[in-house]
Design a protein around this motif. Structure first.
Motif, PDB file in Angstrom:
ATOM      1  N   LYS A 132       0.821  -1.204   0.000  1.00 17.18           N
ATOM      2  CA  LYS A 132       0.000   0.000   0.000  1.00 17.18           C
ATOM      3  C   LYS A 132       0.858   1.258   0.000  1.00 17.18           C
ATOM      4  O   LYS A 132       0.526   2.254  -0.652  1.00 17.18           O
ATOM      5  CB  LYS A 132      -0.923   0.000   1.218  1.00 17.18           C
ATOM      6  N   GLY A 133       1.970   1.238   0.741  1.00 14.13           N
ATOM      7  CA  GLY A 133       2.847   2.402   0.778  1.00 14.13           C
ATOM      8  C   GLY A 133       3.388   2.745  -0.606  1.00 14.13           C
ATOM      9  O   GLY A 133       3.441   3.919  -0.991  1.00 14.13           O
ATOM     10  N   GLN A 134       3.775   1.721  -1.361  1.00 11.69           N
ATOM     11  CA  GLN A 134       4.271   1.948  -2.715  1.00 11.69           C
ATOM     12  C   GLN A 134       3.162   2.496  -3.608  1.00 11.69           C
ATOM     13  O   GLN A 134       3.386   3.416  -4.416  1.00 11.69           O
ATOM     14  CB  GLN A 134       4.813   0.647  -3.289  1.00 11.69           C
ATOM     15  N   VAL A 135       1.946   1.973  -3.470  1.00 13.88           N
ATOM     16  CA  VAL A 135       0.821   2.456  -4.270  1.00 13.88           C
ATOM     17  C   VAL A 135       0.560   3.932  -3.982  1.00 13.88           C
ATOM     18  O   VAL A 135       0.341   4.737  -4.898  1.00 13.88           O
ATOM     19  CB  VAL A 135      -0.448   1.620  -3.980  1.00 13.88           C
ATOM     20  N   GLU A 136       0.588   4.323  -2.711  1.00 14.81           N
ATOM     21  CA  GLU A 136       0.337   5.721  -2.354  1.00 14.81           C
ATOM     22  C   GLU A 136       1.436   6.629  -2.890  1.00 14.81           C
ATOM     23  O   GLU A 136       1.157   7.766  -3.305  1.00 14.81           O
ATOM     24  CB  GLU A 136       0.206   5.844  -0.839  1.00 14.81           C
ATOM     25  N   THR A 137       2.690   6.160  -2.894  1.00 12.73           N
ATOM     26  CA  THR A 137       3.786   6.943  -3.474  1.00 12.73           C
ATOM     27  C   THR A 137       3.554   7.171  -4.962  1.00 12.73           C
ATOM     28  O   THR A 137       3.734   8.284  -5.477  1.00 12.73           O
ATOM     29  CB  THR A 137       5.125   6.213  -3.255  1.00 12.73           C
ATOM     30  N   VAL A 138       3.144   6.126  -5.661  1.00 14.03           N
ATOM     31  CA  VAL A 138       2.899   6.236  -7.100  1.00 14.03           C
ATOM     32  C   VAL A 138       1.720   7.164  -7.371  1.00 14.03           C
ATOM     33  O   VAL A 138       1.770   7.999  -8.290  1.00 14.03           O
ATOM     34  CB  VAL A 138       2.662   4.840  -7.705  1.00 14.03           C
ATOM     35  N   LEU A 139       0.650   7.058  -6.575  1.00 11.54           N
ATOM     36  CA  LEU A 139      -0.503   7.929  -6.785  1.00 11.54           C
ATOM     37  C   LEU A 139      -0.147   9.398  -6.575  1.00 11.54           C
ATOM     38  O   LEU A 139      -0.609  10.272  -7.322  1.00 11.54           O
ATOM     39  CB  LEU A 139      -1.650   7.532  -5.851  1.00 11.54           C
ATOM     40  N   LYS A 140       0.683   9.673  -5.576  1.00 11.65           N
ATOM     41  CA  LYS A 140       1.097  11.066  -5.364  1.00 11.65           C
ATOM     42  C   LYS A 140       1.892  11.570  -6.560  1.00 11.65           C
ATOM     43  O   LYS A 140       1.699  12.717  -7.012  1.00 11.65           O
ATOM     44  CB  LYS A 140       1.920  11.180  -4.087  1.00 11.65           C
ATOM     45  N   ALA A 141       2.774  10.723  -7.086  1.00 13.72           N
ATOM     46  CA  ALA A 141       3.554  11.119  -8.265  1.00 13.72           C
ATOM     47  C   ALA A 141       2.642  11.356  -9.466  1.00 13.72           C
ATOM     48  O   ALA A 141       2.818  12.329 -10.225  1.00 13.72           O
ATOM     49  CB  ALA A 141       4.590  10.046  -8.586  1.00 13.72           C
ATOM     50  N   LEU A 142       1.655  10.503  -9.665  1.00 15.50           N
ATOM     51  CA  LEU A 142       0.702  10.688 -10.761  1.00 15.50           C
ATOM     52  C   LEU A 142      -0.070  11.996 -10.618  1.00 15.50           C
ATOM     53  O   LEU A 142      -0.269  12.732 -11.591  1.00 15.50           O
ATOM     54  CB  LEU A 142      -0.274   9.508 -10.810  1.00 15.50           C
ATOM     55  N   ARG A 143      -0.468  12.311  -9.401  1.00 16.81           N
ATOM     56  CA  ARG A 143      -1.235  13.541  -9.188  1.00 16.81           C
ATOM     57  C   ARG A 143      -0.359  14.772  -9.400  1.00 16.81           C
ATOM     58  O   ARG A 143      -0.831  15.799  -9.893  1.00 16.81           O
ATOM     59  CB  ARG A 143      -1.847  13.548  -7.792  1.00 16.81           C
ATOM     60  N   GLU A 144       0.909  14.682  -9.016  1.00 16.19           N
ATOM     61  CA  GLU A 144       1.806  15.820  -9.233  1.00 16.19           C
ATOM     62  C   GLU A 144       2.039  16.072 -10.718  1.00 16.19           C
ATOM     63  O   GLU A 144       2.186  17.220 -11.141  1.00 16.19           O
ATOM     64  CB  GLU A 144       3.136  15.576  -8.527  1.00 16.19           C
ATOM     65  N   VAL A 145       2.070  15.009 -11.520  1.00 12.42           N
ATOM     66  CA  VAL A 145       2.324  15.167 -12.952  1.00 12.42           C
ATOM     67  C   VAL A 145       1.043  15.499 -13.711  1.00 12.42           C
ATOM     68  O   VAL A 145       1.030  16.363 -14.598  1.00 12.42           O
ATOM     69  CB  VAL A 145       2.980  13.897 -13.524  1.00 12.42           C
ATOM     70  N   TYR A 146      -0.077  14.839 -13.350  1.00 12.34           N
ATOM     71  CA  TYR A 146      -1.294  14.964 -14.140  1.00 12.34           C
ATOM     72  C   TYR A 146      -2.447  15.680 -13.428  1.00 12.34           C
ATOM     73  O   TYR A 146      -3.475  15.960 -14.055  1.00 12.34           O
ATOM     74  CB  TYR A 146      -1.750  13.581 -14.627  1.00 12.34           C
ATOM     75  N   GLY A 147      -2.314  15.959 -12.146  1.00 16.41           N
ATOM     76  CA  GLY A 147      -3.265  16.840 -11.470  1.00 16.41           C
ATOM     77  C   GLY A 147      -4.650  16.274 -11.238  1.00 16.41           C
ATOM     78  O   GLY A 147      -5.621  17.046 -11.138  1.00 16.41           O
TER      79      GLY A 147
END
Length: 544
Positions: A132-147
């Motif tokens: 889950k921690g890795q998934v949340e890291t990836v989601l934050k990165a996706l939101r930073e790039v794609y908003g």
């Protein structure tokens, strides 16, 4: 379903990995959940069932539903989630309620992205995933790039200015029209492409940003971006971080599993060792459909148990788990599965087997208690107690026991209004638990029984709270002085060696200990007038 019905159903299925569910429309229940490398071949095999249990399941079913997955590992994890959700009668089921995280893009006009365990029917769902921690890291990165937005409908509706997520670059604020729908959906499509396997669509801009930060001598930011880039690449299985190197020297972190089967129930004991020392042990009960082997129990237990739990470096078992994809999944996530034949590791497995067999006595206690009280089962019990000093520092405890053993992760405690009234305090404590359960705000399953520390007065107060909340859970009390069990219909004076009494005493004493411990903590808290001054904390206060 008859043989021809199964073959007809299988003929229309894809020869791809996935999960299948045999369902009964009459009872509106899922009867069995399984995984397969080829859905078509696996479902077709049920036309000639290998055991009487599976033959009975197929006979009761009247339909098959399937979900195609990208990989065998995803099928394994999705199977574990569906078994937890539907609790099908013909599967081996672990009796906890943990499941693997999923990612969903909701069906809103401006879709929301989030981690969930209970996706909406209209959502586009990806996963399940193990970390889950890795998934949340990836989601934050996706939101930073794609908003993409991550807010609830309540926060999204009726806004006249963007929230803080817009200010810190996590959201493009469709709620206030800062981005049009066509542009937003283009970003959603890019995120869907990432989950479809195009790692570069996120990794490439992150890598460029990391290199720019390094050139500008922003080394801390560059290091943070490097770590997140590792997580993104590992998420799709393309990075070196996909398999952790931790513990390679001697496999320092071990889980040792033992199995005992009695009737329809199986017990798996787990010993946890770090640095060559045993640091934790626990036991878990699984419900079976009868006739399961220890290897089959292990094959069901491993993917279900490690939902949102940290994986060890190695798992030791008394025999190889039986279950398609289990060994391959463990290898993929860097866990070494071993069946030791001799030496210290074999001794640990023997110890785990002894721990598993110990639960037979505990099971006898819970069965005896259920029979004595006329309950269908008493496997999960919650104990309540109140502690105070003359109406001051009033607190309550709520402890949980599962199959006769404390489940400390489910312990809760609460400060209560200062009042020298034990009955009112108990009513307040149980009302809090009942209200949270009815509203779905308590993440624990409902217990089979509540045990109140006290006599008739405390029990009546607790039952009033339960009735007012509309919570359908039975409650009894255990008075300390006479060790007499008080129920709504009367009292029981069981003999001192009665196993059901021993179980209640353990729950009652643990609730008392936990409440007393919290009371002493609250009672000994020191406060000063400086506590009310904003900006004066623990560091500043001694200098005043």
């Amino acid at each position: 379903m008859d043989h021809s019905g199964v073959r007809d159903a299988a003929a229309d299925l894809p020869a791809e990995p996935g999960v299948y569910q045999f369902r009964s429309q009459e009872s509106e229940r899922v009867l069995y959940v399984g995984k397969a490398v080829s859905l078509r071949e696996r479902v077709r095999s049920y036309a000639d069932p290998r055991t009487e249990r599976i033959r009975e399941m197929v006979h009761r079913a009247d339909g098959v539903e399937v979900a195609v997955t990208d990989t065998e590992t995803q099928a394994l994890l999705l199977e574990a989630n569906l078994i937890k959700r539907h609790r099908p009668r013909y599967n081996v089921r672990l009796t906890d309620d943990k499941s693997y995280p999923l990612v969903q893009l909701t069906g809103h006009p401006f879709p929301r992205i989030e981690v969930t365990r209970d996706p909406a029917e209209s959502a586009t769902v990806y996963g399940p995933f193990t970390d889950k921690g890795q998934v949340e890291t990836v989601l934050k990165a996706l939101r930073e790039v794609y908003g993409l937005r991550g807010c609830s409908d309540h926060k999204y509706a009726g806004r006249d200015r963007p929230c803080i997520d817009y200010d810190i670059g996590l959201c493009t604020a469709p709620c206030t029209g800062e981005i049009d729908r066509e542009s937003y959906l283009a970003d959603v499509e890019a995120v869907e492409r990432f989950f479809g396997g195009e790692t570069g669509i996120l990794a490439d801009p992150m890598r460029r940003e990391m290199e720019a930060a390094a050139e500008n001598r922003e080394f801390e930011r560059a290091a943070n971006l490097r770590d997140r880039l590792d997580a993104v690449e590992a998420f799709q299985g393309t990075g070196d971080a996909a398999v952790s190197a931790a513990g390679e020297a001697g496999r320092e972190v071990l889980d040792v599993l033992g199995v005992a089967i009695k009737g329809w129930d199986a017990t798996v004991a787990r010993l946890h060792a770090e640095g060559g020392k045993l640091v934790e042990r626990d036991r878990h009960t699984l419900e079976t459909a009868g006739g399961e082997t220890p290897a089959a129990v292990l094959g069901a237990f491993i993917p279900q148990y490690y939902a949102e739990r940290e994986l060890p470096d190695a798992v030791l078992c008394p025999e190889r788990p039986v279950g398609e994809g289990v060994e391959a999944w463990l290898a993929d996530v860097g866990v070494d599965l071993r069946v030791p034949g001799a030496g210290r590791e074999a001794t640990l497995v023997d110890l785990a087997m002894k721990n598993a067999r110990r639960t037979e006595h505990r099971a006898d206690e819970t069965r005896a208690l259920a029979e004595a009280l006329g309950l269908s089962e008493a496997r999960r019990i919650e104990g309540f107690d109140v502690s105070h000093a003359g109406g001051r520092a009033v607190v309550g405890s709520d402890v949980a026991f599962v199959d006769g053993d404390p489940e400390k992760a489910d312990y809760r405690r609460k400060k209560l209004p200062e009042d020298n009234d034990d009955y009112a305090s108990m009513r307040e404590l149980v009302a809090w638990r009942a209200a949270r359960a009815v509203a779905g705000r308590d993440d624990r399953p409902d217990p089979d029984l509540l045990l109140i520390d006290g006599g008739r007065g405390q029990l009546d107060a607790a039952r009033d709270a339960i009735a007012e909340a509309g919570w359908a859970v039975p409650a009894i009390a255990l008075a300390k002085a006479e060790e007499r069990v008080v129920t709504p219909d009367g009292t029981y004076d069981w003999t001192a060696d009665a196993p059901e009494l021993h179980l209640l005493q353990r729950v009652r004493d643990e609730a008392h200990r936990f409440a007393r411990q919290y009371h002493e903590t609250v009672r000994d808290e020191v406060s000063t007038p400086l506590d009310g001054i904003r900006g004066v904390g623990r560091q500043t206060r001694p200098r005043q």
